[in-house]
Design a protein around this motif. Structure first.
Motif, mmCIF file in Angstrom:
data_model
loop_
_atom_site.group_PDB
_atom_site.id
_atom_site.type_symbol
_atom_site.label_atom_id
_atom_site.label_comp_id
_atom_site.label_asym_id
_atom_site.label_seq_id
_atom_site.Cartn_x
_atom_site.Cartn_y
_atom_site.Cartn_z
ATOM 1 N N VAL A 398 73.562 -19.230 -68.143
ATOM 2 C CA VAL A 398 74.880 -18.945 -68.708
ATOM 3 C C VAL A 398 74.741 -18.397 -70.118
ATOM 4 N N THR A 401 73.630 -14.791 -70.000
ATOM 5 C CA THR A 401 74.713 -13.907 -69.564
ATOM 6 C C THR A 401 75.723 -13.696 -70.681
ATOM 7 N N LEU A 402 76.038 -14.760 -71.400
ATOM 8 C CA LEU A 402 76.963 -14.642 -72.523
ATOM 9 C C LEU A 402 76.396 -13.711 -73.598
ATOM 10 N N ARG A 405 76.855 -10.233 -72.917
ATOM 11 C CA ARG A 405 78.248 -9.833 -73.132
ATOM 12 C C ARG A 405 78.625 -9.849 -74.615
ATOM 13 N N VAL A 450 82.024 -16.318 -66.156
ATOM 14 C CA VAL A 450 80.624 -16.602 -65.821
ATOM 15 C C VAL A 450 80.525 -17.795 -64.857
#
Length: 452
Positions: A398, A401-402, A405, A450
């Motif tokens: 997570v 992925t953050l 972004r 997510v």
């Protein structure tokens, strides 16, 4: 970029003097798994200076800087606002050094700064006396354990499972050379600290109990009962503070009976700086001062009756017989200590309390909003400006992925403790005065996507 004008003949001559057949012989004590066994991907064997500068600049641009994104990283290093006057003052020629002077009494200004720094740290920690700083929080933690061994003549240290894993790692590395027995268990994703378990394990072989306040998961505990039980057994209580801003709102460790308080001073006056240099804080009760490592600046009166400052204690191996030294630490983090002291002076007691209140309020706002996201559970029953979220997915994935972004959403427990799969879903989130409501909403919106 550093230029090293050494030829193969120069290198061969130096190796002959030290009795090594190759440069690799100099690294035999480094475990094989920690050594680089292949070329670094993306870097050519040879290139011009201009080409190297351009290539390194290109790589550096891949970094996502703290000021360029919503930022929720913490776990021992925090993004706070540092007034421009701090940098302006530490750049002055008379201050721009990392060292305590080797002829200290001729540098009264430097000694006075360190004396004031010691006073600030002692008051912040609730202790009688503080030294002129250490390298960083993790090594200060180990020095405290070594100090407890010298005082108690015992070699068993109980480390709370809420102690930062990097601090534990440093202590384990050093204990290999001293024979100290370090008792530590991986934390569980639990809202309560391990205080009750620590109380059960304190015995007559225990030199010290080491607890973090607030701990690595952001939990806050009353340490008075641990101090009382440790003292009954003849052991010391060592408290580690990685976020000193918290002490603008929380009771100081010294008030709860701590014998030694150490910590990381980076939060006050020192920027993140890609991980260093940082600032180790160290304070204790006055009766233990002669066992304290590092340097201590004191106040005196000169021959003319004027106030002056001296290097009162410097019990390190360069100044006294090595076997009598309390530590082999060879300096203090003078420039970072100066930055800390300037920032603390600018804040004052009222300013520090106000800063702490802002941090806590922002963290409460973030905890309320983020815990309302489906797939997110707030672990903490209490916290200052840092708390742990338990996610429905692996927090390490997570967090990556953050970051992709454009949001630095926190530090995953899986990153800090990769050998503890049961902690994989834990995410440590830090919120300071630099965090805006827009940042919090951006993180919440991203987590919804997510975790969906």
């Amino acid at each position: 970029m550093r230029y090293l004008p050494l030829t193969d003949i120069d290198r061969s001559a130096m190796l002959d003097v030290v009795g090594a057949s190759s440069i690799d012989d100099l690294f035999v004590d480094v475990p094989a798994e920690a050594r680089l066994s292949a070329k670094i991907a993306g870097l050519p064997d040879h290139a011009s200076e201009l080409a190297v500068e351009r290539h390194m600049g290109k790589l550096a641009r891949q970094n996502l800087s703290a000021g360029d994104a919503p930022f929720f990283l913490g776990a021992g290093a925090y993004r706070h606002h540092v007034p421009a006057s701090v940098d302006h003052l530490i750049q002055r020629g008379e201050f721009l050094t990392a060292y305590t002077p080797y002829q200290p009494e001729i540098a009264q200004g430097t000694l006075q700064v360190l004396f004031e720094f010691q006073t600030q740290v002692a008051r912040l920690f609730g202790c009688d006396v503080a030294n002129a700083s250490m390298y960083d929080g993790s090594t200060a933690c180990w020095e405290a354990i070594g100090m407890a061994r010298r005082i108690t003549k015992r070699g068993k240290a109980l480390l709370s499972n809420g102690l930062h894993p990097h601090y534990v790692s440093v202590a384990r590395t050093m204990a290999k050379f001293t024979g100290d027995d370090l008792v530590y268990r991986t934390p569980e994703c639990d809202g309560e600290s391990d205080g009750v378990e620590l109380l059960r394990e304190i015995d007559r072989d225990t030199s010290c109990v080491v607890v973090q306040y607030p701990d690595i998961l952001g939990r806050i505990s009353d340490l008075s009962s641990i101090a009382e039980k440790a003292h009954e057994a003849g052991a010391l209580l060592i408290v580690v503070v990685t976020e000193p801003v918290a002490l603008g709102a929380l009771k100081s460790p010294g008030e709860m009976g701590a014998d030694i308080v150490v910590g990381e001073g980076q939060s006050i006056g020192v920027g993140l700086q890609f991980g260093g240099p940082y600032l180790g804080l160290f304070a204790c009760k006055s009766k233990y001062v002669r066992q304290m490592p590092g340097r201590l600046c004191g106040e005196t009166v000169d021959a003319a009756g004027q106030r002056g400052f001296v290097l009162t204690l410097s019990t390190r191996e360069q100044h006294i017989r090595r076997e009598k030294a309390t530590s082999n630490i060879c300096t203090n983090s003078g420039l970072c200590a100066l930055a800390f002291s300037i920032h603390m002076t600018l804040l004052g007691e009222a300013g520090l309390r106000e800063l702490a209140e802002i941090n806590h309020a922002r963290a409460c706002e973030a905890a309320d909003i983020l815990s309302a996201v489906p797939g997110v559970r707030l672990l903490n029953e209490s916290f200052f400006n840092e708390f742990t979220l338990v996610l429905s997915k692996d927090a390490r994935e997570v967090a990556r992925t953050l970051a992709e972004r454009g949001i630095l959403g926190g530090v995953s427990l899986g990153r800090l403790m990769p050998d503890a799969p049961e902690l994989a879903n834990g995410l440590i989130v830090a919120v300071t005065e630099m965090t805006t409501s827009e940042d919090i909403r951006a993180l919440a919106d991203a987590l919804k996507e997510v975790l969906a």
